[in-house]
Design a protein around this motif. Structure first.
Motif, PDB file in Angstrom:
ATOM      1  N   GLU A   1      71.193  71.957  40.401  1.00  0.00           N
ATOM      2  CA  GLU A   1      70.767  72.763  41.250  1.00  0.00           C
ATOM      3  C   GLU A   1      69.205  71.632  42.315  1.00  0.00           C
ATOM      4  OE1 GLU A   1      66.631  75.686  42.329  1.00  0.00           O
ATOM      5  OE2 GLU A   1      66.998  74.789  40.048  1.00  0.00           O
ATOM      6  N   ILE A   2      69.733  71.557  43.601  1.00  0.00           N
ATOM      7  CA  ILE A   2      69.099  70.791  44.355  1.00  0.00           C
ATOM      8  C   ILE A   2      67.333  71.469  44.508  1.00  0.00           C
ATOM      9  CG2 ILE A   2      68.200  70.086  47.106  1.00  0.00           C
ATOM     10  CD1 ILE A   2      71.577  69.373  46.591  1.00  0.00           C
ATOM     11  N   THR A   3      66.336  70.488  44.752  1.00  0.00           N
ATOM     12  CA  THR A   3      65.101  71.651  44.068  1.00  0.00           C
ATOM     13  C   THR A   3      63.829  70.849  45.295  1.00  0.00           C
ATOM     14  OG1 THR A   3      64.782  70.118  42.471  1.00  0.00           O
ATOM     15  CG2 THR A   3      65.077  72.090  41.618  1.00  0.00           C
TER      16      THR A   3
ATOM     17  N   ILE B   1      68.133  64.787  56.313  1.00  0.00           N
ATOM     18  CA  ILE B   1      68.530  64.711  55.845  1.00  0.00           C
ATOM     19  C   ILE B   1      68.461  63.363  54.806  1.00  0.00           C
ATOM     20  CG2 ILE B   1      67.963  65.774  52.958  1.00  0.00           C
ATOM     21  CD1 ILE B   1      68.437  68.191  54.279  1.00  0.00           C
ATOM     22  N   GLU B   2      67.703  62.611  53.743  1.00  0.00           N
ATOM     23  CA  GLU B   2      68.105  61.412  53.753  1.00  0.00           C
ATOM     24  C   GLU B   2      68.244  61.137  52.158  1.00  0.00           C
ATOM     25  OE1 GLU B   2      64.350  58.410  53.220  1.00  0.00           O
ATOM     26  OE2 GLU B   2      65.821  58.221  55.317  1.00  0.00           O
ATOM     27  N   ALA B   3      67.816  62.513  51.772  1.00  0.00           N
ATOM     28  CA  ALA B   3      68.214  62.402  50.091  1.00  0.00           C
ATOM     29  C   ALA B   3      67.312  63.406  49.492  1.00  0.00           C
ATOM     30  CB  ALA B   3      67.210  60.802  49.067  1.00  0.00           C
ATOM     31  N   VAL B   4      68.121  63.722  48.332  1.00  0.00           N
ATOM     32  CA  VAL B   4      67.703  65.489  47.475  1.00  0.00           C
ATOM     33  C   VAL B   4      67.403  64.903  46.210  1.00  0.00           C
ATOM     34  CG1 VAL B   4      68.907  66.279  49.402  1.00  0.00           C
ATOM     35  CG2 VAL B   4      70.166  65.255  47.039  1.00  0.00           C
ATOM     36  N   LYS B   5      66.709  65.470  45.930  1.00  0.00           N
ATOM     37  CA  LYS B   5      65.824  66.136  44.371  1.00  0.00           C
ATOM     38  C   LYS B   5      66.895  66.818  43.506  1.00  0.00           C
ATOM     39  CE  LYS B   5      61.748  65.752  41.530  1.00  0.00           C
ATOM     40  NZ  LYS B   5      60.728  66.978  41.607  1.00  0.00           N
ATOM     41  N   VAL B   6      67.414  66.161  42.779  1.00  0.00           N
ATOM     42  CA  VAL B   6      68.586  66.997  41.131  1.00  0.00           C
ATOM     43  C   VAL B   6      67.841  66.363  40.206  1.00  0.00           C
ATOM     44  CG1 VAL B   6      70.632  67.340  40.325  1.00  0.00           C
ATOM     45  CG2 VAL B   6      70.153  66.749  42.268  1.00  0.00           C
ATOM     46  N   GLY B   7      67.229  67.931  39.431  1.00  0.00           N
ATOM     47  CA  GLY B   7      66.062  67.548  38.282  1.00  0.00           C
ATOM     48  C   GLY B   7      64.802  66.930  38.335  1.00  0.00           C
TER      49      GLY B   7
ATOM     50  N   TRP C   1      73.620  73.536  44.575  1.00  0.00           N
ATOM     51  CA  TRP C   1      73.192  74.907  44.862  1.00  0.00           C
ATOM     52  C   TRP C   1      71.612  74.766  45.322  1.00  0.00           C
ATOM     53  CZ3 TRP C   1      70.327  77.420  41.799  1.00  0.00           C
ATOM     54  CH2 TRP C   1      70.339  76.378  40.251  1.00  0.00           C
ATOM     55  N   ILE C   2      71.103  75.243  45.891  1.00  0.00           N
ATOM     56  CA  ILE C   2      69.918  75.749  45.931  1.00  0.00           C
ATOM     57  C   ILE C   2      69.149  77.621  45.639  1.00  0.00           C
ATOM     58  CG2 ILE C   2      69.287  74.190  47.526  1.00  0.00           C
ATOM     59  CD1 ILE C   2      69.016  76.031  49.617  1.00  0.00           C
TER      60      ILE C   2
ATOM     61  N   LEU D   1      68.431  73.919  53.888  1.00  0.00           N
ATOM     62  CA  LEU D   1      67.752  73.374  53.239  1.00  0.00           C
ATOM     63  C   LEU D   1      67.315  72.375  52.880  1.00  0.00           C
ATOM     64  CD1 LEU D   1      71.423  71.239  53.044  1.00  0.00           C
ATOM     65  CD2 LEU D   1      69.619  71.125  50.769  1.00  0.00           C
ATOM     66  N   LEU D   2      66.562  72.983  54.536  1.00  0.00           N
ATOM     67  CA  LEU D   2      64.841  72.409  55.490  1.00  0.00           C
ATOM     68  C   LEU D   2      64.200  72.910  54.459  1.00  0.00           C
ATOM     69  CD1 LEU D   2      65.975  71.814  58.696  1.00  0.00           C
ATOM     70  CD2 LEU D   2      65.747  70.181  56.913  1.00  0.00           C
ATOM     71  N   SER D   3      64.502  74.232  53.736  1.00  0.00           N
ATOM     72  CA  SER D   3      63.211  75.348  53.530  1.00  0.00           C
ATOM     73  C   SER D   3      62.730  74.957  51.729  1.00  0.00           C
ATOM     74  CB  SER D   3      63.537  76.534  53.378  1.00  0.00           C
ATOM     75  OG  SER D   3      64.536  76.596  52.002  1.00  0.00           O
ATOM     76  N   LEU D   4      63.671  73.432  51.950  1.00  0.00           N
ATOM     77  CA  LEU D   4      63.324  72.805  50.048  1.00  0.00           C
ATOM     78  C   LEU D   4      61.972  72.385  50.230  1.00  0.00           C
ATOM     79  CD1 LEU D   4      66.432  71.855  48.509  1.00  0.00           C
ATOM     80  CD2 LEU D   4      64.688  74.176  47.869  1.00  0.00           C
ATOM     81  N   PRO D   5      61.203  71.658  49.696  1.00  0.00           N
ATOM     82  CA  PRO D   5      59.821  71.575  48.705  1.00  0.00           C
ATOM     83  C   PRO D   5      60.143  69.455  49.636  1.00  0.00           C
ATOM     84  CG  PRO D   5      60.522  72.519  47.058  1.00  0.00           C
ATOM     85  CD  PRO D   5      61.453  72.616  47.881  1.00  0.00           C
ATOM     86  N   ARG D   6      59.484  68.981  50.292  1.00  0.00           N
ATOM     87  CA  ARG D   6      59.885  67.201  50.888  1.00  0.00           C
ATOM     88  C   ARG D   6      58.920  66.605  49.078  1.00  0.00           C
ATOM     89  NH1 ARG D   6      61.035  70.581  53.733  1.00  0.00           N
ATOM     90  NH2 ARG D   6      61.376  70.628  55.860  1.00  0.00           N
ATOM     91  N   VAL D   7      59.946  65.499  49.562  1.00  0.00           N
ATOM     92  CA  VAL D   7      59.422  64.740  48.090  1.00  0.00           C
ATOM     93  C   VAL D   7      59.039  63.665  48.045  1.00  0.00           C
ATOM     94  CG1 VAL D   7      60.545  65.970  46.604  1.00  0.00           C
ATOM     95  CG2 VAL D   7      61.860  64.934  47.450  1.00  0.00           C
TER      96      VAL D   7
END
Length: 89
Positions: A5-7, A21-27, A48-49, A83-89
């Protein structure tokens, strides 16, 4: 092949691309989007999201004019920018 899951996402934007998007958070880990694209294209892992209370698969597609790969949702009537609806990290 494992499913993850991409969080969260880290957006770029220094080059003027507002949806980049330059990076995604997984776990608890942050991965550069190019690594996720490679794993997706090579079918090493699936991502997935959660969006609107549904699980949506993430795919890597190639942009028509630039030929650069990017991540987006896999159909289902959901907006490509989910994907843009996910929280920013």
């Amino acid at each position: 092949m494992a499913d993850y899951e991409i969080t969260g996402i880290r957006q770029g934007g220094m080059d003027g691309r507002t949806h980049h998007i330059e990076a995604v958070k997984v776990g608890e880990s942050l991965f550069l989007v190019d690594q996720i694209i490679d794993w997706t294209k090579d079918e090493v892992h699936r991502f997935w999201i959660w969006f609107q209370e549904e699980r949506i698969d993430i795919v890597a597609l190639q942009h028509g004019s630039s030929r650069r790969f990017y991540l987006t949702v896999d159909g289902g009537g959901f907006p490509p920018a989910a994907l843009l609806s996910l929280p920013r990290v």
